[in-house]
Design an enzyme around this catalytic site. Structure first.
Site, mmCIF file in Angstrom:
data_model
loop_
_atom_site.group_PDB
_atom_site.id
_atom_site.type_symbol
_atom_site.label_atom_id
_atom_site.label_comp_id
_atom_site.label_asym_id
_atom_site.label_seq_id
_atom_site.Cartn_x
_atom_site.Cartn_y
_atom_site.Cartn_z
ATOM 1 N N ARG A 78 12.178 13.101 -11.630
ATOM 2 C CA ARG A 78 11.059 14.043 -11.714
ATOM 3 C C ARG A 78 10.706 14.447 -10.290
ATOM 4 O O ARG A 78 10.342 13.613 -9.461
ATOM 5 C CB ARG A 78 9.865 13.407 -12.427
ATOM 6 C CG ARG A 78 8.651 14.335 -12.604
ATOM 7 C CD ARG A 78 7.622 13.658 -13.511
ATOM 8 N NE ARG A 78 6.428 14.477 -13.738
ATOM 9 C CZ ARG A 78 5.252 14.276 -13.150
ATOM 10 N NH1 ARG A 78 5.101 13.289 -12.264
ATOM 11 N NH2 ARG A 78 4.221 15.055 -13.428
ATOM 12 N N ASN A 153 1.229 18.972 -13.008
ATOM 13 C CA ASN A 153 0.940 17.547 -12.936
ATOM 14 C C ASN A 153 -0.548 17.282 -13.178
ATOM 15 O O ASN A 153 -1.416 17.917 -12.570
ATOM 16 C CB ASN A 153 1.320 17.015 -11.553
ATOM 17 C CG ASN A 153 1.063 15.525 -11.421
ATOM 18 O OD1 ASN A 153 1.739 14.713 -12.025
ATOM 19 N ND2 ASN A 153 0.060 15.156 -10.625
ATOM 20 N N GLU A 154 -0.843 16.325 -14.075
ATOM 21 C CA GLU A 154 -2.210 15.848 -14.315
ATOM 22 C C GLU A 154 -3.217 17.002 -14.224
ATOM 23 O O GLU A 154 -4.121 16.994 -13.382
ATOM 24 C CB GLU A 154 -2.536 14.731 -13.324
ATOM 25 C CG GLU A 154 -1.575 13.555 -13.450
ATOM 26 C CD GLU A 154 -1.821 12.442 -12.440
ATOM 27 O OE1 GLU A 154 -2.757 12.562 -11.625
ATOM 28 O OE2 GLU A 154 -1.069 11.443 -12.455
ATOM 29 N N HIS A 220 0.476 9.456 -18.369
ATOM 30 C CA HIS A 220 0.616 8.705 -17.130
ATOM 31 C C HIS A 220 -0.165 7.402 -17.278
ATOM 32 O O HIS A 220 -1.340 7.432 -17.672
ATOM 33 C CB HIS A 220 0.095 9.509 -15.943
ATOM 34 C CG HIS A 220 0.934 10.704 -15.635
ATOM 35 N ND1 HIS A 220 0.713 11.516 -14.537
ATOM 36 C CD2 HIS A 220 2.009 11.254 -16.280
ATOM 37 C CE1 HIS A 220 1.614 12.492 -14.509
ATOM 38 N NE2 HIS A 220 2.403 12.350 -15.561
ATOM 39 N N GLU A 249 4.663 9.093 -15.744
ATOM 40 C CA GLU A 249 4.386 8.307 -14.539
ATOM 41 C C GLU A 249 3.816 6.967 -14.959
ATOM 42 O O GLU A 249 3.107 6.884 -15.964
ATOM 43 C CB GLU A 249 3.356 8.978 -13.624
ATOM 44 C CG GLU A 249 3.808 10.144 -12.810
ATOM 45 C CD GLU A 249 2.716 10.616 -11.842
ATOM 46 O OE1 GLU A 249 1.821 9.799 -11.498
ATOM 47 O OE2 GLU A 249 2.759 11.789 -11.447
#
Length: 449
Positions: A78, A153-154, A220, A249
């Protein structure tokens, strides 16, 4: 008139049928895609991600990382990219994809600028992330067999996490409207950890928003998931609903409030879920680094655990079949590592084992150290490493070894899974410690049985 009308209807039906026949292939699976709860390749072969995160946007010169990650057994990487809002912009997407393909890795590409949107003032929105993907479309189209697009991401912090559902469905719709046929990955809100269960409770809405039905959800796992019960319950909800999920993650347990990584690994393997551990190297918090200074010959305890431990990458990764033959990644009989830099000899005879000591992170009053134990010319069934701190340092927590202290004197003994080493093979253990004034390196003595 009736005959003419019937003829017209027949023509219209024929045209409609031809249109349907024309548009149908656009709905068919292309490259990597979702089938039920699984990710499968274009040929229908199930593919389970086993890999790590690589912070490419901050270390663009570390292109050797792709080869090194593959050499340790991974089938996926990733890759952290920047849209230009906070980092980057990453304009080398084509080169990144080439590196992934060259080293037979499935490439998950993510925009990191969205991290914590709504709570982090500088963060990009998911809509801005889609703008970035559209700008890179020429490098991505045609790579559906090799690339997964992790939109952002997030993408939502802890402030108004409920906005995640509308923002995510809109982002997916825009990606499809702009011709992206790739497998899409979407991260949970709450900085990826979904502790308010927004993704869990709205997963079907998000999956239904994809006209291609080709989206995988990503959780995550860090401190929110610090018990086996919390991990099992969360994963059970997705399994019972038949939703596709990967662990995009996760970190590891260096204290009781950290994620229970052993449960993450065992549950992922037993359920056939992909996982991507954070991260290869370069963290400001070195505890999460798997290598020291991007050197695969200097695996940290976390790196040793992920690549060489039970349910780890070497033991469970299988290469994607899109790469010439799809030969499974076969774990070696024992971990392979470089020779110790400064071997120590036990007193009274031949060298049965050696040990080397390295400080891999240091901060005011505290530090993290890793110790590598290497068997000598013969196999060993157990080991013990002892030392005396020269400046009064103290061990506060350890992993992959049983550590006992008496004043400045310390002894570390193997645990059940890392005592047996073939000739020349290595393992590592680590610890957190305290220091004051000077953090000098002790001399180590290694004894073996």
């Amino acid at each position: 008139m009736r005959r003419r009308l019937a003829a017209c209807v027949a023509v219209l039906l024929a045209v409609a049928g031809s249109v349907l026949m024309f548009v149908r292939p656009a709905d068919a699976a292309v490259g990597l895609h979702v089938s039920g709860r699984n990710i499968v390749e274009a040929n229908g072969q199930t593919f389970v991600m086993r890999g790590v995160n690589h912070p490419h946007v901050w270390f663009t010169n570390q292109t050797r990382a792709f080869a090194d990650i593959k050499a340790l057994g991974a089938n996926t990487v990733r890759v952290v990219l920047g849209s230009g809002k906070r980092w980057g912009p990453s304009t080398d997407v084509g080169n990144v994809i080439s590196l992934c393909k060259q080293h037979r890795l499935i490439c998950v590409l993510e925009v990191h600028d969205t991290t914590g949107y709504g709570e982090e003032g500088a963060a990009a929105s998911l809509d801005e992330a889609v703008d970035y993907w559209i700008s890179q479309r020429s490098a991505l189209v045609g790579e559906e067999n090799h690339v997964v697009i992790n939109i952002g991401n997030e993408p939502i912090g802890n402030t108004d996490a409920g906005q995640w559902t509308a923002a995510t469905t809109a982002a997916i719709a825009r990606m499809r409207a702009n011709g992206f046929q790739h497998l899409l990955m979407v991260d949970a809100p709450n900085w990826g950890q979904d502790w308010q269960y927004v993704m869990r409770d709205n997963a079907q809405t998000v999956l239904d928003a994809d006209s291609r039905h080709n989206t995988v959800l990503s959780i995550h796992m860090y401190g929110v998931f610090n018990t086996a019960a919390s991990i099992v319950d969360y994963l059970d909800r997705f399994r019972s609903n038949g939703w596709p999920l990967v662990i995009g993650e996760f970190g590891w347990r260096t204290n009781a409030n950290d994620v229970d990584h052993e449960t993450v690994l065992s549950e992922a393997v037993s359920r056939g879920l992909g996982y991507l551990a954070w991260s290869w190297s370069g963290n400001t918090d070195p505890i999460l680094d798997m290598t020291v200074d991007f050197d695969p010959g200097r695996l940290t305890s976390w790196g040793e655990r992920i690549f060489n431990g039970p349910n780890g990458i070497r033991a469970t990764a299988r290469e994607a079949t899109v790469f010439a033959g799809g030969t499974p990644t076969t774990p070696p009989a024992t971990p392979t590592t470089g020779p110790p830099a400064t071997p120590t000899t036990p007193p009274g005879g031949t060298r049965a084992c050696t040990a080397t000591y390295a400080v891999v992170g240091q901060w005011s009053g505290g530090f993290q150290a890793d110790v590598r134990v290497t068997a000598g010319a013969s196999a060993i069934s157990g080991w013990a490493v002892s030392w005396t701190f020269p400046h009064g340092q103290r061990v506060s927590q350890s992993w992959n070894a049983t550590v006992s202290s008496s004043g400045s004197s310390v002894t570390a003994r193997n645990v059940s899974y890392n005592g047996t080493l073939a000739a020349g093979a290595s393992t590592t253990f680590g610890f957190l410690g305290s220091w004051n004034g000077t953090n000098g390196t002790p001399a180590l003595t290694c004894t073996a049985s």
